[in-house]
Motif scaffolding. Structure first.
Motif, PDB file in Angstrom:
ATOM      1  N   LYS A 291       0.800  -1.030   0.215  1.00 29.93           N
ATOM      2  CA  LYS A 291       0.009  -0.142   0.175  1.00 29.93           C
ATOM      3  C   LYS A 291       0.888   1.350   0.105  1.00 29.93           C
ATOM      4  CE  LYS A 291      -3.643  -2.490   0.354  1.00 29.93           C
ATOM      5  NZ  LYS A 291      -4.636  -2.525  -0.829  1.00 29.93           N
ATOM      6  N   SER A 292       2.086   1.060   0.471  1.00 27.86           N
ATOM      7  CA  SER A 292       2.926   2.466   0.504  1.00 27.86           C
ATOM      8  C   SER A 292       3.298   2.808  -0.628  1.00 27.86           C
ATOM      9  CB  SER A 292       4.190   1.943   1.398  1.00 27.86           C
ATOM     10  OG  SER A 292       5.221   0.967   0.726  1.00 27.86           O
ATOM     11  N   GLU A 293       3.333   1.827  -1.691  1.00 23.89           N
ATOM     12  CA  GLU A 293       3.589   2.246  -3.394  1.00 23.89           C
ATOM     13  C   GLU A 293       2.495   3.143  -3.704  1.00 23.89           C
ATOM     14  OE1 GLU A 293       3.529  -1.280  -5.490  1.00 23.89           O
ATOM     15  OE2 GLU A 293       5.328  -1.867  -4.495  1.00 23.89           O
ATOM     16  N   VAL A 294       1.597   3.362  -3.102  1.00 30.96           N
ATOM     17  CA  VAL A 294       0.439   4.638  -3.453  1.00 30.96           C
ATOM     18  C   VAL A 294       0.438   5.651  -2.394  1.00 30.96           C
ATOM     19  CG1 VAL A 294      -2.071   4.968  -3.584  1.00 30.96           C
ATOM     20  CG2 VAL A 294      -1.278   2.805  -4.269  1.00 30.96           C
ATOM     21  N   THR A 295       0.678   5.529  -1.164  1.00 31.04           N
ATOM     22  CA  THR A 295       0.606   6.509  -0.068  1.00 31.04           C
ATOM     23  C   THR A 295       1.681   7.568  -0.085  1.00 31.04           C
ATOM     24  OG1 THR A 295      -0.823   5.176   1.229  1.00 31.04           O
ATOM     25  CG2 THR A 295       0.524   6.934   2.239  1.00 31.04           C
ATOM     26  N   LEU A 296       2.918   6.716  -0.450  1.00 29.68           N
ATOM     27  CA  LEU A 296       4.289   7.393  -0.426  1.00 29.68           C
ATOM     28  C   LEU A 296       4.467   8.471  -1.406  1.00 29.68           C
ATOM     29  CD1 LEU A 296       6.922   4.994   1.137  1.00 29.68           C
ATOM     30  CD2 LEU A 296       5.743   6.883   2.232  1.00 29.68           C
ATOM     31  N   PRO A 297       4.453   7.827  -2.686  1.00 26.55           N
ATOM     32  CA  PRO A 297       4.312   8.843  -4.044  1.00 26.55           C
ATOM     33  C   PRO A 297       3.029  10.128  -3.705  1.00 26.55           C
ATOM     34  CG  PRO A 297       4.324   6.608  -4.695  1.00 26.55           C
ATOM     35  CD  PRO A 297       3.968   6.625  -3.163  1.00 26.55           C
ATOM     36  N   LEU A 298       1.837   9.640  -3.173  1.00 26.53           N
ATOM     37  CA  LEU A 298       1.206  10.669  -2.895  1.00 26.53           C
ATOM     38  C   LEU A 298       1.653  11.863  -2.142  1.00 26.53           C
ATOM     39  CD1 LEU A 298      -1.885  11.811  -3.358  1.00 26.53           C
ATOM     40  CD2 LEU A 298      -2.626  10.413  -1.363  1.00 26.53           C
ATOM     41  N   GLY A 299       1.986  11.186  -0.801  1.00 29.74           N
ATOM     42  CA  GLY A 299       2.625  12.388   0.090  1.00 29.74           C
ATOM     43  C   GLY A 299       3.711  13.055  -0.626  1.00 29.74           C
ATOM     44  N   VAL A 300       4.581  12.501  -1.198  1.00 32.57           N
ATOM     45  CA  VAL A 300       5.756  13.147  -1.759  1.00 32.57           C
ATOM     46  C   VAL A 300       5.226  14.352  -2.837  1.00 32.57           C
ATOM     47  CG1 VAL A 300       7.927  13.043  -3.340  1.00 32.57           C
ATOM     48  CG2 VAL A 300       7.507  11.343  -1.372  1.00 32.57           C
ATOM     49  N   LEU A 301       4.316  13.614  -3.658  1.00 33.51           N
ATOM     50  CA  LEU A 301       3.869  14.829  -4.736  1.00 33.51           C
ATOM     51  C   LEU A 301       3.058  15.932  -4.189  1.00 33.51           C
ATOM     52  CD1 LEU A 301       3.593  15.512  -7.779  1.00 33.51           C
ATOM     53  CD2 LEU A 301       1.473  13.858  -7.737  1.00 33.51           C
ATOM     54  N   ALA A 302       2.251  15.749  -3.290  1.00 29.48           N
ATOM     55  CA  ALA A 302       1.476  16.582  -2.253  1.00 29.48           C
ATOM     56  C   ALA A 302       2.340  17.758  -1.800  1.00 29.48           C
ATOM     57  CB  ALA A 302       0.672  16.150  -1.286  1.00 29.48           C
ATOM     58  N   MET A 303       3.570  17.000  -1.044  1.00 27.95           N
ATOM     59  CA  MET A 303       4.306  18.120  -0.433  1.00 27.95           C
ATOM     60  C   MET A 303       5.040  18.982  -1.360  1.00 27.95           C
ATOM     61  SD  MET A 303       5.912  19.577   2.214  1.00 27.95           S
ATOM     62  CE  MET A 303       5.312  18.525   3.550  1.00 27.95           C
ATOM     63  N   THR A 304       5.487  18.415  -2.491  1.00 31.22           N
ATOM     64  CA  THR A 304       6.150  19.150  -3.602  1.00 31.22           C
ATOM     65  C   THR A 304       5.170  20.437  -4.038  1.00 31.22           C
ATOM     66  OG1 THR A 304       7.284  17.211  -4.338  1.00 31.22           O
ATOM     67  CG2 THR A 304       7.237  19.155  -5.933  1.00 31.22           C
TER      68      THR A 304
ATOM     69  N   VAL B 244      -8.123  10.365   4.716  1.00 32.70           N
ATOM     70  CA  VAL B 244      -9.408  11.105   3.946  1.00 32.70           C
ATOM     71  C   VAL B 244      -9.362  11.004   2.685  1.00 32.70           C
ATOM     72  CG1 VAL B 244     -11.156  13.238   4.175  1.00 32.70           C
ATOM     73  CG2 VAL B 244      -9.568  12.415   6.090  1.00 32.70           C
ATOM     74  N   ILE B 245      -8.171  11.500   1.941  1.00 34.13           N
ATOM     75  CA  ILE B 245      -8.277  11.577   0.803  1.00 34.13           C
ATOM     76  C   ILE B 245      -8.245  10.345  -0.100  1.00 34.13           C
ATOM     77  CG2 ILE B 245      -6.791  12.406  -1.325  1.00 34.13           C
ATOM     78  CD1 ILE B 245      -8.415  14.469  -0.015  1.00 34.13           C
ATOM     79  N   GLU B 246      -7.561   9.207   0.463  1.00 31.20           N
ATOM     80  CA  GLU B 246      -7.493   8.070  -0.200  1.00 31.20           C
ATOM     81  C   GLU B 246      -8.986   7.463  -0.069  1.00 31.20           C
ATOM     82  OE1 GLU B 246      -2.976   6.730   0.776  1.00 31.20           O
ATOM     83  OE2 GLU B 246      -4.629   5.520   1.632  1.00 31.20           O
TER      84      GLU B 246
ATOM     85  N   LEU C 161      -8.417   5.383  -3.359  1.00 31.90           N
ATOM     86  CA  LEU C 161      -7.188   4.953  -3.771  1.00 31.90           C
ATOM     87  C   LEU C 161      -6.785   3.891  -2.929  1.00 31.90           C
ATOM     88  CD1 LEU C 161      -5.185   8.379  -3.847  1.00 31.90           C
ATOM     89  CD2 LEU C 161      -5.816   7.051  -5.996  1.00 31.90           C
ATOM     90  N   PRO C 162      -6.054   2.818  -3.344  1.00 33.48           N
ATOM     91  CA  PRO C 162      -5.655   1.683  -2.374  1.00 33.48           C
ATOM     92  C   PRO C 162      -4.438   1.793  -1.638  1.00 33.48           C
ATOM     93  CG  PRO C 162      -5.103   1.244  -4.613  1.00 33.48           C
ATOM     94  CD  PRO C 162      -5.567   2.568  -4.564  1.00 33.48           C
ATOM     95  N   GLY C 163      -4.506   2.891  -0.912  1.00 33.60           N
ATOM     96  CA  GLY C 163      -3.107   3.404   0.047  1.00 33.60           C
ATOM     97  C   GLY C 163      -3.316   2.718   1.518  1.00 33.60           C
TER      98      GLY C 163
END
Length: 316
Positions: free
Chosen positions: A94-107, A257-259, A264-266
């Motif tokens: 599941k981190s394959e979805v959550t971690l890229p989401l977090g990095v992209l959101a922080m960027t 909340v967003i997933e 999203l399967p995070g």
């Protein structure tokens, strides 16, 4: 510096230990019985009891906690009581979805906050600076769920530029589809968090503008903008780094909340589903990993402060 790092590391480990105990205790007050869920509504009491014994749920709570803690120390977060899958395997998936989401959101948040926060401070009292400040305050007050729904209406329903929900079955084997699936939820989190961070960057910049070293640099021939960029912002960078650490925690909460909203399967969506199913080992592992992530971010921020600020090193 080494002694300080070791002290902070010891506090980090102690914090994880306390967090594990609190998580374990808090989950035991949830209603429901996982053995009943596994057995089904037509199961006999004997069948339910057999499942409880097989899962170790008949053991004293202190024994269950000790077993879980021993597994953590050996790198085992437990096994799902419903599926029998190791918790660590599902977290990695599941981190394959959550971690890229977090990095992209922080960027996205940084791209919004840093330049517009500085510009808003430099243009203070002027129409464009006031408009930036009002816009940031308005967006920061918007609930992330409401912002997500509005962006779905705009980008997915009206314009059809981005998908509204889901993640490609091929995952990152189809990188274009994967990025498109994450872009809208990342924009949702990044815009709201970026507006919050922008207000702080503006405040820190205004504080730097009033410092003596900035005025002295301006008196020596620097423009106000150049004096601020060269002498002001480096001195307020430490406080911005601290807020960035807090923003990461906000992004983690927002991802839960967003997933759900974007399907999203995070880790966030898995956590909500596991709480509903009362799959305690998975919930324990997920909460501990998320808590550990926040604590590690705080640990890293402390070390960065110590490295970048010589006054802290001299105080040792």
């Amino acid at each position: 510096m080494i002694r300080y790092a070791l002290t902070r590391l010891a506090l980090l480990l102690l914090g994880l230990l306390v967090a594990s105990a609190l998580i374990f205790a808090a989950l035991r007050v949830l209603p429901g019985d996982v053995a009943q869920l596994i057995a089904g509504i037509n199961a006999s009491p004997e069948q339910i009891q057999a499942i409880r014994e097989n899962l170790g749920l008949d053991q004293p709570l202190i024994a269950q906690y000790g077993s879980w803690l021993a597994g953590i120390l050996s790198g085992d977060l437990g096994t799902s009581q419903l599926t029998g899958t190791p918790v660590i395997d599902e977290l990695v998936e599941k981190s394959e979805v959550t971690l890229p989401l977090g990095v992209l959101a922080m960027t996205i948040a940084l791209v919004i906050a840093l330049p517009f926060g500085v510009l808003s401070a430099l243009r203070r009292g002027r129409p464009d600076g006031t408009a930036l400040n009002v816009t940031a305050q308005t967006i920061a007050a918007v609930p992330v769920v409401w912002a997500g729904m509005m962006l779905v209406v705009l980008f997915a329903v009206w314009w059809g530029w981005l998908p509204a929900q889901g993640f490609p079955r091929a995952g990152w084997n189809d990188p274009v589809a994967a990025v498109r699936a994450l872009l809208l939820p990342a924009i949702t989190i990044g815009v709201v968090e970026g507006a919050m961070l922008m207000r702080f960057v503006r405040s820190a910049t205004l504080q730097a503008v009033g410092q003596d070293y900035v005025r002295t640099a301006a008196a020596q021939g620097f423009t106000r903008t150049r004096a601020l960029l060269r002498h002001g912002l480096p001195n307020v960078g430490l406080s911005i780094i601290t807020v960035l650490g807090l923003q990461v925690a906000g992004i983690i909460v927002g991802a839960v909340v967003i997933e759900q909203l974007f399907g999203l399967p995070g880790i966030g969506r898995m956590l909500v589903d596991d709480v509903s199913n009362r799959d305690l080992p998975k919930v324990q592992g997920e909460l501990l990993v998320l808590t550990g992530l926040v604590l590690v971010i705080g640990f890293v921020v402390d070390l960065v402060h110590r490295v970048l600020d010589p006054r802290l090193r001299e105080a040792e």
